[in-house]
Scaffold this active site. Sequence first.
Site, PDB file in Angstrom:
ATOM      1  N   PRO A  17      49.750  33.490 -71.012  1.00  0.00           N
ATOM      2  CA  PRO A  17      50.792  33.209 -71.751  1.00  0.00           C
ATOM      3  C   PRO A  17      50.591  32.340 -73.020  1.00  0.00           C
ATOM      4  CG  PRO A  17      50.592  31.776 -69.775  1.00  0.00           C
ATOM      5  CD  PRO A  17      49.326  32.988 -69.739  1.00  0.00           C
ATOM      6  N   ASN A  18      51.353  32.562 -73.878  1.00  0.00           N
ATOM      7  CA  ASN A  18      51.711  31.947 -75.155  1.00  0.00           C
ATOM      8  C   ASN A  18      50.395  32.513 -76.318  1.00  0.00           C
ATOM      9  OD1 ASN A  18      54.071  30.795 -74.531  1.00  0.00           O
ATOM     10  ND2 ASN A  18      53.131  29.470 -73.104  1.00  0.00           N
ATOM     11  N   ARG A  25      50.882  29.179 -83.009  1.00  0.00           N
ATOM     12  CA  ARG A  25      51.347  28.138 -82.012  1.00  0.00           C
ATOM     13  C   ARG A  25      50.406  27.047 -82.423  1.00  0.00           C
ATOM     14  NH1 ARG A  25      48.628  28.630 -76.013  1.00  0.00           N
ATOM     15  NH2 ARG A  25      49.712  27.205 -75.070  1.00  0.00           N
ATOM     16  N   TYR A  30      45.175  25.250 -81.888  1.00  0.00           N
ATOM     17  CA  TYR A  30      44.330  26.518 -81.607  1.00  0.00           C
ATOM     18  C   TYR A  30      44.139  27.404 -82.781  1.00  0.00           C
ATOM     19  CZ  TYR A  30      46.557  25.493 -76.851  1.00  0.00           C
ATOM     20  OH  TYR A  30      46.878  25.012 -75.629  1.00  0.00           O
ATOM     21  N   ASN A  79      40.999  34.242 -70.653  1.00  0.00           N
ATOM     22  CA  ASN A  79      41.901  32.896 -70.926  1.00  0.00           C
ATOM     23  C   ASN A  79      43.335  33.123 -70.273  1.00  0.00           C
ATOM     24  OD1 ASN A  79      43.028  30.511 -72.016  1.00  0.00           O
ATOM     25  ND2 ASN A  79      42.340  31.077 -74.046  1.00  0.00           N
ATOM     26  N   ALA A  82      47.973  28.415 -69.460  1.00  0.00           N
ATOM     27  CA  ALA A  82      48.544  27.554 -68.664  1.00  0.00           C
ATOM     28  C   ALA A  82      48.333  27.882 -67.107  1.00  0.00           C
ATOM     29  CB  ALA A  82      49.962  27.411 -68.919  1.00  0.00           C
ATOM     30  N   GLU A 103      35.257  32.433 -68.072  1.00  0.00           N
ATOM     31  CA  GLU A 103      36.393  31.684 -68.333  1.00  0.00           C
ATOM     32  C   GLU A 103      36.199  30.993 -69.445  1.00  0.00           C
ATOM     33  OE1 GLU A 103      37.207  28.416 -65.619  1.00  0.00           O
ATOM     34  OE2 GLU A 103      39.075  27.690 -66.757  1.00  0.00           O
ATOM     35  N   HIS A 105      38.247  28.971 -72.784  1.00  0.00           N
ATOM     36  CA  HIS A 105      39.381  28.299 -73.564  1.00  0.00           C
ATOM     37  C   HIS A 105      39.171  27.922 -74.910  1.00  0.00           C
ATOM     38  CE1 HIS A 105      41.376  27.803 -69.528  1.00  0.00           C
ATOM     39  NE2 HIS A 105      40.369  27.411 -69.127  1.00  0.00           N
ATOM     40  N   ARG A 112      42.134  17.015 -73.046  1.00  0.00           N
ATOM     41  CA  ARG A 112      43.611  16.669 -73.223  1.00  0.00           C
ATOM     42  C   ARG A 112      44.370  16.115 -71.986  1.00  0.00           C
ATOM     43  NH1 ARG A 112      45.350  22.722 -75.051  1.00  0.00           N
ATOM     44  NH2 ARG A 112      47.167  21.426 -75.634  1.00  0.00           N
TER      45      ARG A 112
HETATM   46  C1  DQA Z   1      44.300  27.319 -73.397  1.00  0.00           C
HETATM   47  C2  DQA Z   1      44.260  25.811 -72.582  1.00  0.00           C
HETATM   48  C3  DQA Z   1      45.549  25.695 -71.684  1.00  0.00           C
HETATM   49  O1  DQA Z   1      45.406  24.309 -71.178  1.00  0.00           O
HETATM   50  C4  DQA Z   1      46.637  26.056 -72.490  1.00  0.00           C
HETATM   51  O2  DQA Z   1      47.820  25.935 -71.513  1.00  0.00           O
HETATM   52  C5  DQA Z   1      46.635  27.109 -73.296  1.00  0.00           C
HETATM   53  C6  DQA Z   1      45.303  27.574 -74.045  1.00  0.00           C
HETATM   54  C7  DQA Z   1      43.273  27.227 -74.366  1.00  0.00           C
HETATM   55  O3  DQA Z   1      42.464  28.390 -74.738  1.00  0.00           O
HETATM   56  O4  DQA Z   1      42.455  26.214 -74.894  1.00  0.00           O
HETATM   57  O5  DQA Z   1      47.871  28.037 -73.323  1.00  0.00           O
HETATM   58  O6  DQA Z   1      43.612  27.998 -72.267  1.00  0.00           O
END
Ligand code: DQA
Length: 148
Positions: A17-18, A25, A30, A79, A82, A103, A105, A112
């Site tokens: 998501p997002n 964003r 990011y 990835n 959230a 995995e 990020h 964080r």
């Molecule tokens: C994320 C880190 C997550 O905590 C966050 O909710 C994201 C992006 C990252 O790529 O740094 O949406 O996965």
Amino acid sequence: MSIFANSMMKIAILNGPNLNLLGKREPEVYGNKDFVQYFGQLQSLFPEINLTYYQSNVEGELINELQRAGFDVDGIILNAAAYTHTSVGIGDAIKAISAPVIEVHISNTFSREDFRHTSFVTPNAKGLILGFGLDVYRLAIESFLPKS
Ligand code: DQA
């Protein structure tokens, strides 16, 4: 038909998501780059790999895609955004499939908020790469390549 016809390594990138909003964003966290544009760069960097990209904001759709790709490709770069921190279902799906999952990020989730320090993905993943910006995807692809 040649027996070598389909020997390309298949790697699927799955974003949660997002992450469709990358570039717009929270650019201070990011970065400024749109993922589709970056994905094109990855394809040019690794022409010998059959790379695919899937993104969804919906937990069940990500699980469906993990189940589909998980018995088809050689590796998955995930990835879960959230959902990393909340989804038992995504963790279980990773356990259920045969493809190894890396995995990733973009940000260093451990620097964080506390709720980002929990991952339902990590215990079931082959490895974890985080905190290097979009370069985490390239590093994850490299990790699947044969070592010389
Ligand atoms: C994320 C880190 C997550 O905590 C966050 O909710 C994201 C992006 C990252 O790529 O740094 O949406 O996965």
